[in-house]
Write an enzyme that holds these catalytic residues in place. Structure first.
Site, PDB file in Angstrom:
ATOM      1  CG  ASP A  56      -1.893   1.101   1.251  1.00 44.12           C
ATOM      2  OD1 ASP A  56      -2.760   1.103   0.373  1.00 44.12           O
ATOM      3  OD2 ASP A  56      -1.781   1.997   2.102  1.00 44.12           O
ATOM      4  CB  THR A  89      -1.885   5.919  -2.052  1.00 45.59           C
ATOM      5  OG1 THR A  89      -1.708   4.508  -2.006  1.00 45.59           O
ATOM      6  CG2 THR A  89      -3.087   6.292  -1.223  1.00 45.59           C
ATOM      7  CB  THR A  90       0.912   3.204  -5.768  1.00 46.15           C
ATOM      8  OG1 THR A  90       0.683   2.483  -4.555  1.00 46.15           O
ATOM      9  CG2 THR A  90       2.302   2.914  -6.274  1.00 46.15           C
ATOM     10  CG  ASP A 381      -6.655   0.593  -0.003  1.00 45.04           C
ATOM     11  OD1 ASP A 381      -6.733   1.376   0.964  1.00 45.04           O
ATOM     12  OD2 ASP A 381      -5.607   0.404  -0.656  1.00 45.04           O
TER      13      ASP A 381
HETATM   14  P1  ADP Z   1      -2.780   2.348  -6.116  1.00 42.17           P
HETATM   15  O1  ADP Z   1      -2.141   2.581  -4.782  1.00 42.17           O
HETATM   16  O2  ADP Z   1      -2.499   3.469  -7.054  1.00 42.17           O
HETATM   17  O3  ADP Z   1      -4.219   2.006  -6.016  1.00 42.17           O
HETATM   18  P2  ADP Z   1      -2.388  -0.391  -6.871  1.00 42.17           P
HETATM   19  O4  ADP Z   1      -1.182  -1.212  -6.610  1.00 42.17           O
HETATM   20  O5  ADP Z   1      -3.610  -0.686  -6.095  1.00 42.17           O
HETATM   21  O6  ADP Z   1      -1.985   1.116  -6.714  1.00 42.17           O
HETATM   22  O7  ADP Z   1      -2.695  -0.519  -8.433  1.00 42.17           O
HETATM   23  C1  ADP Z   1      -3.780   0.127  -9.005  1.00 42.17           C
HETATM   24  C2  ADP Z   1      -3.740  -0.004 -10.500  1.00 42.17           C
HETATM   25  O8  ADP Z   1      -3.837  -1.380 -10.884  1.00 42.17           O
HETATM   26  C3  ADP Z   1      -4.925   0.698 -11.142  1.00 42.17           C
HETATM   27  O9  ADP Z   1      -4.477   1.435 -12.238  1.00 42.17           O
HETATM   28  C4  ADP Z   1      -5.823  -0.455 -11.566  1.00 42.17           C
HETATM   29  O10 ADP Z   1      -6.636  -0.132 -12.672  1.00 42.17           O
HETATM   30  C5  ADP Z   1      -4.801  -1.494 -11.917  1.00 42.17           C
HETATM   31  N1  ADP Z   1      -5.356  -2.856 -11.955  1.00 42.17           N
HETATM   32  C6  ADP Z   1      -6.170  -3.469 -11.085  1.00 42.17           C
HETATM   33  N2  ADP Z   1      -6.484  -4.716 -11.499  1.00 42.17           N
HETATM   34  C7  ADP Z   1      -5.840  -4.903 -12.671  1.00 42.17           C
HETATM   35  C8  ADP Z   1      -5.754  -5.983 -13.624  1.00 42.17           C
HETATM   36  N3  ADP Z   1      -6.391  -7.123 -13.435  1.00 42.17           N
HETATM   37  N4  ADP Z   1      -4.987  -5.790 -14.728  1.00 42.17           N
HETATM   38  C9  ADP Z   1      -4.322  -4.638 -14.902  1.00 42.17           C
HETATM   39  N5  ADP Z   1      -4.363  -3.588 -14.077  1.00 42.17           N
HETATM   40  C10 ADP Z   1      -5.117  -3.709 -12.965  1.00 42.17           C
HETATM   41 MG    MG Z   2      -5.052   0.364  -5.097  1.00 44.69          MG
END
Ligand code: ADP
Ligand code: MG
Length: 514
Positions: A56, A89-90, A381
């Site tokens: 996270d 957040t990332t 989240d």
């Molecule tokens: P954040 O802290 O920004 O939420 P995450 O590690 O949760 O970072 O990653 C979020 C990103 O991953 C988003 O852009 C979301 O659309 C993408 N994502 C989620 N599931 C998938 C998937 N199955 N394939 C590709 N991208 C995905």
């Molecule tokens: Mg996320």
């Protein structure tokens, strides 16, 4: 003439700018590898040896001991993202870092900071319009909410549990607290308990407290409970003034003991006769009172924390009573079931189906502290994004598709912008490419090839993301795969990243007191 103390340090002009930009970029860089479904985790060890394992962004940046003031501003981006929408957040941190990187190049080409700031703000407006255009037309129903939850949890440490089954629990929880007045997100609690596999994670229709019965012989379950909440000490009253009794015969001693016993017996009787079958008190209770209540079949919890007492009140509709003599049936709260359960070192009380309750609790299980902690963050989240999506009713494609669409629109509009500002607007589009590029890199793909293919697919199909589906990675329409994010998560990321980056770029003088 010296106006600053000799000890203060001052950096000016380009030096100040580039040191700030470097610090901001470095922080953003530190979370890049955690982005997306194949993002890696980080292990953070503090000076006391305490370990946190997480994926996270907000947690990582929070746990890192960041001192540089400009770097701290990137941490704040993640924090405000977490606070406002609970996810992304990332993404926000990484975009902010890349906006700084692009700004650095522009500064080297002699584009003035003010021009960069103006260009970034203009581009952010275009980005928000692009997000509006990406909003899915279908109404946000339970199916889409589950997709939102699942997308936010894919790749998180969810133990042996699939994101799919957790998503169902999350949506059920949010639906429970949804009413005409909106989503009462605060009414969904998350309670963690180690000792079982994460498969045992369940939704409790009520609240969970870290409380144990005052006596072993008390019932472990009471159905249709009448609940009294007291702020009363059920111990022998020592009196206001220090009194000393001179006891010089066995009769006197017995009389004193009898008087005590009588007093305690009186408490137990008053409670038993009141008709309450479950009692919570914030004060201490003598063992003899507990034992007497146990034989009457009353379930009692003593030394309740004040916040637990408040939770019981709001879950059951009970009224707190400050003196036993005042205890009346009208003060009682109600619940369908109160049960206690022992989990190794911990005892928990479950209050289910309380009369005044809107509250539900996601009861998170996992084998170890680290597993439940990360699961708790992932569920937190997911609850936030589902609440956000339900409230606004707007979701956009995930997997980098929205960022590709934003960059495309910003580039197109940049062509119509005069002067050097055009360079800044284009740079903003380039900065957003970091999201699909990072998703590609984190799945072992070549980021440049992926970007080129994504742009081409976006051009021909209008929507294209880099979708991770099990072991496969494909370029396709994220809506078809249920990879969706709330529109507000993307809006907030654009706004908070732009704000932090422009603020850092504008600084050309750092004066630090020693
Ligand atoms: P954040 O802290 O920004 O939420 P995450 O590690 O949760 O970072 O990653 C979020 C990103 O991953 C988003 O852009 C979301 O659309 C993408 N994502 C989620 N599931 C998938 C998937 N199955 N394939 C590709 N991208 C995905
Ligand atoms: Mg996320």
């Amino acid at each position: 003439m010296f106006i600053l103390s000799e000890d203060s340090q001052r950096t000016q002009g380009r030096d100040a700018q580039s040191s700030n930009i470097m610090a901001g970029k470095a922080v953003a860089e530190s979370v890049r590898t955690t982005l997306g479904p194949r993002g890696m985790d980080k292990m953070l060890v503090d000076s006391g040896g305490e370990v946190v394992i997480t994926n996270d962004g907000a947690t990582i940046l929070n746990e890192m001991d960041i001192e540089h003031p400009a770097a701290q501003m990137i941490v704040e981006v993640a924090e405000s993202q977490e606070e406002e929408v609970g996810d992304g957040t990332t993404t926000a941190g990484v975009v902010a870092g890349n906006l700084l990187g692009e700004a650095e190049d522009l500064i080297e080409q002699d584009v003035h900071a003010t021009t960069i700031v103006e260009g970034y703000h203009e581009a952010a407006q275009i980005a928000l319009e692009a997000i509006d255009e990406q909003v899915q037309e279908a109404e946000v129903d339970d199916e889409i909410l589950k997709q939102v939850a699942e997308s936010s949890m894919t790749g998180k440490g969810t133990g042996g549990l699939t994101a799919e089954s957790l998503a169902e629990t999350v949506v059920e929880a949010v639906r429970h607290v949804d009413s005409e007045d909106g989503v009462a997100r605060d009414n969904v609690a998350v309670h963690t308990q180690i000792g079982a596999s994460s498969n045992a994670t369940e939704l409790v229709p009520g609240i969970v407290l870290d409380e144990e019965p005052a006596h072993d012989e008390m019932p472990s379950e009471v159905e249709n409970a009448s609940i009294a909440v007291l702020d009363v000490e059920l111990e022998v009253q020592t009196g206001e003034i220090d009194a000393e009794y001179a006891i010089d015969s066995i009769d006197q001693l017995n009389a004193a003991i009898d008087a005590e016993e009588g007093e305690l017996q009186g408490y137990a009787e008053t409670i038993a006769e009141s008709g309450a079958d479950v009692v919570f008190t914030t004060d201490g209770v003598d063992d003899r009172v507990s034992s007497a209540l146990a034989s009457e079949g009353v379930l009692l919890f003593d030394d309740l924390t004040s916040s637990d007492a408040k939770d019981v009140v709001s879950a059951t509709g009970a009224r707190r009573v400050g003196a036993l003599d005042d205890l009346e049936e009208s003060d009682f709260g109600e619940a369908d079931l109160i049960r206690t359960e022992n989990f190794g070192d911990d005892d928990l009380a479950f209050i289910e189906g309380g009369a005044a309750a809107e509250a539900v609790t996601v009861f998170v299980r996992g084998g170890t502290e680290h597993v439940v902690d990360e699961l708790e963050r992932a569920i937190g989240d997911a609850l936030d994004v589902v609440a956000t999506a339900l409230e606004s009713g707007e979701v956009v494609p995930g997997a980098g598709a929205t960022e590709i669409a934003i960059a495309d629109k910003v580039r197109q509009e940049a062509a119509g912008i005069e002067g050097r500002k055009q360079l800044a607007v284009t740079a903003f589009a380039d900065a957003l490419d970091i999201v699909p590029r990072t998703l590609a890199a984190n799945t072992g793909q070549d980021p440049i090839d992926a970007l080129v293919d994504l742009r081409a697919a976006h051009e021909s199909e209008g929507r294209a993301g880099l979708i991770t589906d099990g072991e496969e990675v494909t370029i396709d329409d994220p809506f078809e795969y249920g990879v969706v994010d709330p529109a507000d998560v993307k809006r907030e990321a654009v706004e908070s990243a732009t704000e932090a980056a422009t603020m850092i770029v504008r600084i050309d003088d750092v004066i630090a007191a020693e």
